[in-house]
Design an enzyme around this catalytic site. Structure first.
Site, PDB file in Angstrom:
ATOM      1  N   GLU A 119       0.921  -1.207   0.083  1.00 29.15           N
ATOM      2  CA  GLU A 119       0.041  -0.140  -0.015  1.00 29.15           C
ATOM      3  C   GLU A 119       0.899   1.239   0.162  1.00 29.15           C
ATOM      4  O   GLU A 119       2.138   1.360   0.319  1.00 29.15           O
ATOM      5  CB  GLU A 119      -0.934   0.059   1.353  1.00 29.15           C
ATOM      6  CG  GLU A 119      -1.866  -1.117   1.503  1.00 29.15           C
ATOM      7  CD  GLU A 119      -2.473  -1.244   2.727  1.00 29.15           C
ATOM      8  OE1 GLU A 119      -2.319  -0.020   3.365  1.00 29.15           O
ATOM      9  OE2 GLU A 119      -2.885  -2.027   3.205  1.00 29.15           O
ATOM     10  N   LYS A 163       2.190   4.558   1.606  1.00 33.33           N
ATOM     11  CA  LYS A 163       2.260   5.137   2.770  1.00 33.33           C
ATOM     12  C   LYS A 163       1.618   6.782   3.016  1.00 33.33           C
ATOM     13  O   LYS A 163       2.740   7.317   2.628  1.00 33.33           O
ATOM     14  CB  LYS A 163       3.347   5.079   3.465  1.00 33.33           C
ATOM     15  CG  LYS A 163       3.624   5.435   4.941  1.00 33.33           C
ATOM     16  CD  LYS A 163       4.944   5.082   5.644  1.00 33.33           C
ATOM     17  CE  LYS A 163       5.118   5.249   7.195  1.00 33.33           C
ATOM     18  NZ  LYS A 163       4.648   6.519   7.506  1.00 33.33           N
ATOM     19  N   ASP A 181       0.902  10.302   3.896  1.00 29.08           N
ATOM     20  CA  ASP A 181       1.765  11.337   4.897  1.00 29.08           C
ATOM     21  C   ASP A 181       0.897  12.264   5.419  1.00 29.08           C
ATOM     22  O   ASP A 181       0.742  13.459   4.897  1.00 29.08           O
ATOM     23  CB  ASP A 181       3.091  12.179   4.076  1.00 29.08           C
ATOM     24  CG  ASP A 181       3.913  12.692   5.104  1.00 29.08           C
ATOM     25  OD1 ASP A 181       3.755  12.344   6.325  1.00 29.08           O
ATOM     26  OD2 ASP A 181       4.673  13.520   4.445  1.00 29.08           O
ATOM     27  N   TYR A 232      -7.060   2.477   5.983  1.00 29.30           N
ATOM     28  CA  TYR A 232      -6.196   1.208   5.533  1.00 29.30           C
ATOM     29  C   TYR A 232      -6.154   0.081   6.618  1.00 29.30           C
ATOM     30  O   TYR A 232      -5.516  -0.792   6.422  1.00 29.30           O
ATOM     31  CB  TYR A 232      -4.502   1.835   5.444  1.00 29.30           C
ATOM     32  CG  TYR A 232      -4.056   2.631   6.441  1.00 29.30           C
ATOM     33  CD1 TYR A 232      -4.075   2.373   7.618  1.00 29.30           C
ATOM     34  CD2 TYR A 232      -3.918   3.940   6.178  1.00 29.30           C
ATOM     35  CE1 TYR A 232      -3.694   3.014   8.483  1.00 29.30           C
ATOM     36  CE2 TYR A 232      -3.395   4.759   7.068  1.00 29.30           C
ATOM     37  CZ  TYR A 232      -3.332   4.392   8.373  1.00 29.30           C
ATOM     38  OH  TYR A 232      -2.940   5.124   9.350  1.00 29.30           O
ATOM     39  N   LYS A 288      10.600   3.605   3.716  1.00 26.97           N
ATOM     40  CA  LYS A 288      10.350   5.160   3.224  1.00 26.97           C
ATOM     41  C   LYS A 288      11.205   5.482   2.225  1.00 26.97           C
ATOM     42  O   LYS A 288      12.433   4.985   2.275  1.00 26.97           O
ATOM     43  CB  LYS A 288      10.771   5.742   4.509  1.00 26.97           C
ATOM     44  CG  LYS A 288       9.988   5.305   5.924  1.00 26.97           C
ATOM     45  CD  LYS A 288       9.038   6.731   6.202  1.00 26.97           C
ATOM     46  CE  LYS A 288       9.937   7.340   7.139  1.00 26.97           C
ATOM     47  NZ  LYS A 288       9.002   8.637   7.867  1.00 26.97           N
ATOM     48  N   CYS A 312      28.048  35.965  20.166  1.00 24.64           N
ATOM     49  CA  CYS A 312      26.647  36.058  19.823  1.00 24.64           C
ATOM     50  C   CYS A 312      26.425  37.161  18.555  1.00 24.64           C
ATOM     51  O   CYS A 312      26.594  38.335  18.967  1.00 24.64           O
ATOM     52  CB  CYS A 312      25.931  36.166  20.684  1.00 24.64           C
ATOM     53  SG  CYS A 312      24.237  36.227  20.521  1.00 24.64           S
TER      54      CYS A 312
HETATM   55  S1  IVH Z   1      -1.026   0.372   8.956  1.00 27.91           S
HETATM   56  C1  IVH Z   1       0.061  -0.803  13.301  1.00 27.91           C
HETATM   57  N1  IVH Z   1      -1.076   1.590   6.448  1.00 27.91           N
HETATM   58  O1  IVH Z   1       2.141   5.316   8.899  1.00 27.91           O
HETATM   59  C2  IVH Z   1       0.070   0.117  12.518  1.00 27.91           C
HETATM   60  N2  IVH Z   1      -0.085   2.950   8.094  1.00 27.91           N
HETATM   61  O2  IVH Z   1       4.172   4.480  11.846  1.00 27.91           O
HETATM   62  C3  IVH Z   1      -0.736   0.199  11.391  1.00 27.91           C
HETATM   63  N3  IVH Z   1       0.222   5.221   7.518  1.00 27.91           N
HETATM   64  O3  IVH Z   1       0.667   5.494  12.237  1.00 27.91           O
HETATM   65  C4  IVH Z   1      -0.799   1.021  10.397  1.00 27.91           C
HETATM   66  N4  IVH Z   1      -0.041   4.925   5.449  1.00 27.91           N
HETATM   67  O4  IVH Z   1      -0.450   7.048  10.588  1.00 27.91           O
HETATM   68  C5  IVH Z   1      -0.693   1.697   7.885  1.00 27.91           C
HETATM   69  N5  IVH Z   1      -1.321   2.361   4.321  1.00 27.91           N
HETATM   70  C6  IVH Z   1      -0.876   2.531   5.519  1.00 27.91           C
HETATM   71  C7  IVH Z   1      -0.328   3.692   6.031  1.00 27.91           C
HETATM   72  C8  IVH Z   1      -0.178   3.892   7.287  1.00 27.91           C
HETATM   73  C9  IVH Z   1       0.220   5.634   6.433  1.00 27.91           C
HETATM   74  C10 IVH Z   1       0.612   5.927   8.686  1.00 27.91           C
HETATM   75  C11 IVH Z   1       0.042   5.608  10.143  1.00 27.91           C
HETATM   76  C12 IVH Z   1       0.935   4.972  10.933  1.00 27.91           C
HETATM   77  C13 IVH Z   1       2.348   5.321  10.425  1.00 27.91           C
HETATM   78  C14 IVH Z   1       3.490   4.227  10.467  1.00 27.91           C
END
Ligand code: IVH
Length: 683
Positions: free
Chosen positions: A113, A115, A117, A225, A312, A406
């Site tokens: 998927e 990620k 932002d 998600y 990332k 300074c």
């Molecule tokens: S799954 C157990 N899927 O990324 C965590 N997170 O640290 C399950 N995020 O806090 C999260 N896109 O805010 C998941 N497709 C995606 C995501 C996603 C963005 C964010 C989310 C999470 C952070 C990861």
């Protein structure tokens, strides 16, 4: 139109508008023009106004907002909101896949998927209706932002289709698409306000606004998600997401199933390029094990699931010339080198300045004026210099010298043991430090004078009106009206003017006047004693009760207080010895600020439940009902006898009346157990 006809038309229009919202926001395939859509929405709003008995909580007109949230109440997550293991390394992704292969031992299917932002959100649905939206917070508890989330048009207030669990939680990311971000910042600049640095900050700032009608205008969006609940109807993550789309949720079109590590890298590589064309920001991709049974088998670490990883994307980088370096003095006296660069296009903007962090970084890079340097722009607001192309270094260049004094006030700079930064020790005479103290004093968790934000303190300081926080309380209308300042835009920012017009001045004076009632613990935090943060200030205020008693305490009495060690105690004693600080206290006292706790605050153990109301019902294991009620009050909460829409929690013991439960469920009031309550008040 009679009542029956009105009810019928309201229901018909609501269904129709819901369907159009779904087609437009989720499927991106509109059936009607915006104009036709607006006509329907206006008709519905008109009818609901005329027949308010048929204004349902999940009416599509609620997307327009209007509800005001004064304070966001804290809600404990039913399932903790974990984060993901993050990596920039391809090898880590390979290791992840191999580890899973070893543990599961059979073929594993993955879901890849984007990620997103933005800001994580948890949405609770009961009987197909949105009842609560909570931010991530610290993962255990977050802010209830339901009123604001209701304004997001791609989030259904009422679900369609069938097969959804009676109660479940969907998690996703609230984002601000580029187009909305740009128009929001344009508006901010026109209003003379500081623009947002990036869409993520704008989304998170918008979610925390008090006026939901303003949130509605910002056009936030949301991708879901994860689905969570006790009895999910599907056995894989992928199936659940596809079903959720049918129920009305916006699920990304770019969720794919992968069988092999090569498929996973194909996905990663495709999106590393294609992300530049997306209408919103992503900062990587997420790889998840598809089967719930396998997810369960893999389990969790303390912070994140073992069945998922986030890869990332590396920040974009570009070479350019370093023209010169400025040394900026920050609010705490830290001196930061900032590079002036030959403008270069990077990740959609033109970069002219970048941070060089500190003297060690300059020395480590051996960066010199005239060098060709690499600038990187990640999710951070400020771009940074990550390297030098030595092959292009001009002849005769000299190493950069870090200043000894300074640049703002001329004091000799000092460096504390073990710290990388040089700083100016003259906190009482160095302008950026004085301004920093004032900004801290007015900040939200301190005196909360928000009418003075956005560069206004600077104007007061530059005009010699305010040097000490106590000067704020001497300000008068005539001194303020007409003041203005022109701010020169830097980096991507445009020039702007902040001007004190009548409304601004009245707001400022009202804000200052209102701050006289701010409780002692926040005044103690506001005066800005080193190491006295919010929690320490609270502990000291509760323990000593007043500034006068605190002044009389010696090192032993101070370190007797829970969580106060020698470092904090010494810093306090040092602060209280300086005549200038005693003078400040006396001036604040004569201005009418709270320098002691009031009777009603004194028995408190914490303010964890501030602003929350509880209905306590049933029989409990560890406490009697009276003890539980006392605990609610000790931590700042209030007990009420019957459940209403304004109740924060129904604290449910055994044999609780079914009527209370039913009412709480209909009104979307969270029902919590004794254990959950104890977690909330635990220190
Ligand atoms: S799954 C157990 N899927 O990324 C965590 N997170 O640290 C399950 N995020 O806090 C999260 N896109 O805010 C998941 N497709 C995606 C995501 C996603 C963005 C964010 C989310 C999470 C952070 C990861």
């Amino acid at each position: 139109m009679d009542r029956e006809q009105a009810r019928h038309r309201i229901e018909e229009l609501s269904e129709e508008i819901r369907m159009h919202n779904y087609r437009y926001y989720v499927l991106s395939r509109a059936l009607v023009s915006d104009y036709q859509f607006d006509l329907k929405l206006e008709e519905l709003a008109r009818l609901e106004k005329e027949f308010p008995e048929y204004l349902y909580p999940d009416s599509p007109t609620r997307h327009v907002g209007g509800e005001i949230t004064r304070e966001f109440r804290q809600v404990v997550h039913r399932y903790p909101m974990l984060s993901l293991g993050n990596t920039y390394s391809e090898q880590d992704v390979r290791d992840f896949e191999e580890r899973i292969h070893k543990i599961i031992g059979e073929e594993t299917e993955y879901v890849c998927e984007l990620k997103f932002d933005g800001v994580a959100i948890g949405l609770t649905y009961v009987d197909g209706r949105l009842v609560q939206a909570v931010t991530r917070g610290d993962g255990v508890q977050g802010d209830d932002v339901t009123a604001n989330v209701r304004t997001i048009r791609s989030i259904p207030l009422k679900l369609q289709g069938e097969g959804y669990p009676r109660e479940f939680e969907l998690r996703g990311e609230i984002i601000l698409p580029h187009s909305s971000f740009e128009s929001l910042n344009l508006q901010k600049e026109e209003d003379g306000e500081e623009p947002f640095a990036n869409p993520r900050n704008a989304a998170s700032g918008s979610l925390k606004m008090q006026d939901s009608a303003e949130v509605a205008r910002r056009r936030l969006d949301c991708f879901l998600y994860t689905i969570q609940g006790p009895e999910l109807p599907y056995v894989t993550h992928y199936e659940s997401l596809q079903a959720a789309r049918k129920w009305g949720f916006r699920i990304s079109d770019y969720v794919v199933r992968c069988k092999t590590i090569d498929d996973i890298f194909d996905y990663i590589n495709t999106w590393n390029e294609a992300r530049k064309d997306l209408p919103f920001d992503i900062d990587g991709v997420v790889i998840k094990v598809n089967s719930y049974a396998q997810q369960e088998q893999l389990g969790y670490t303390a912070k994140s699931p073992r069945w998922a990883i986030a890869y990332k994307f590396k920040a974009e980088e570009a070479p350019t010339e370093l023209i010169s370096v400025d040394f900026q003095v920050g609010r705490t006296g830290t001196v930061t080198p900032v590079a002036n660069l030959k403008p270069v296009a990077l990740a959609g903007t033109v970069v002219k300045r970048a941070t060089l962090h500190n003297a060690d970084v300059i020395a480590g890079l051996d960066v010199r004026t005239g060098d060709t340097v690499f600038v990187e722009k990640g999710g951070e607001i400020i771009p940074k210099i990550t390297g030098v192309d030595l092959s292009l270094r001009p002849a005769g260049s000299q190493p950069l010298m870090f200043p000894k004094v300074c640049p703002e006030c001329g004091a000799s700079l000092v460096r504390r043991e073990g710290e990388a930064a040089w700083f100016c020790p003259d906190e009482t005479a160095c302008p950026p430090q004085i301004k920093g103290k004032l900004e801290h004093f007015i900040s939200r968790k301190a005196m909360n004078i928000d009418s003075l934000g956005e560069g206004k303190i600077e104007i007061l300081f530059d005009n010699g009106l305010v040097i000490s926080p106590a000067d704020l309380y001497d300000l008068k209308y005539d001194l303020l009206i007409g003041l203005e300042k022109q701010y020169k835009g830097e980096g991507d920012k445009k020039d702007r003017v902040v001007k004190f017009r009548e409304k601004t001045v009245v707001n400022i004076l009202n804000g200052i006047a209102a701050s006289r009632t701010v409780p002692f613990e926040r005044v103690l935090y506001a005066i800005g004693i080193r190491y006295v943060g919010e929690t320490v200030a609270k502990k000291l205020a509760r323990h000593f009760g007043s500034i006068d008693k605190l002044r009389m305490a010696g090192i032993n009495e101070l370190t007797d207080v829970e969580e106060i060690g020698e470092k904090i105690a010494r810093s306090l004693l040092l602060w209280l010895e300086l005549p200038g600080n005693i003078e400040l206290i006396e001036r604040l006292r004569s201005c009418g600020l709270q320098l002691a706790i009031t009777a009603e605050q004194s028995p408190r153990k914490s303010s964890k439940l501030d602003g929350m109301t509880f209905v306590v019902s049933g029989v409990f294991g560890k406490f009697s009902r009276d003890e539980i009620k006392k605990a609610v009050e000790d931590h700042g909460g209030k007990n009420v006898s019957s459940v209403s829409a304004r109740t924060s929690y129904l604290l449910a013991g055994e044999n609780m009346g079914p009527e209370k439960r039913r009412k709480a469920e209909t009104l979307g009031v969270r029902i919590i157990s004794e254990e959950e309550f104890l977690k909330m008040i635990e220190s």
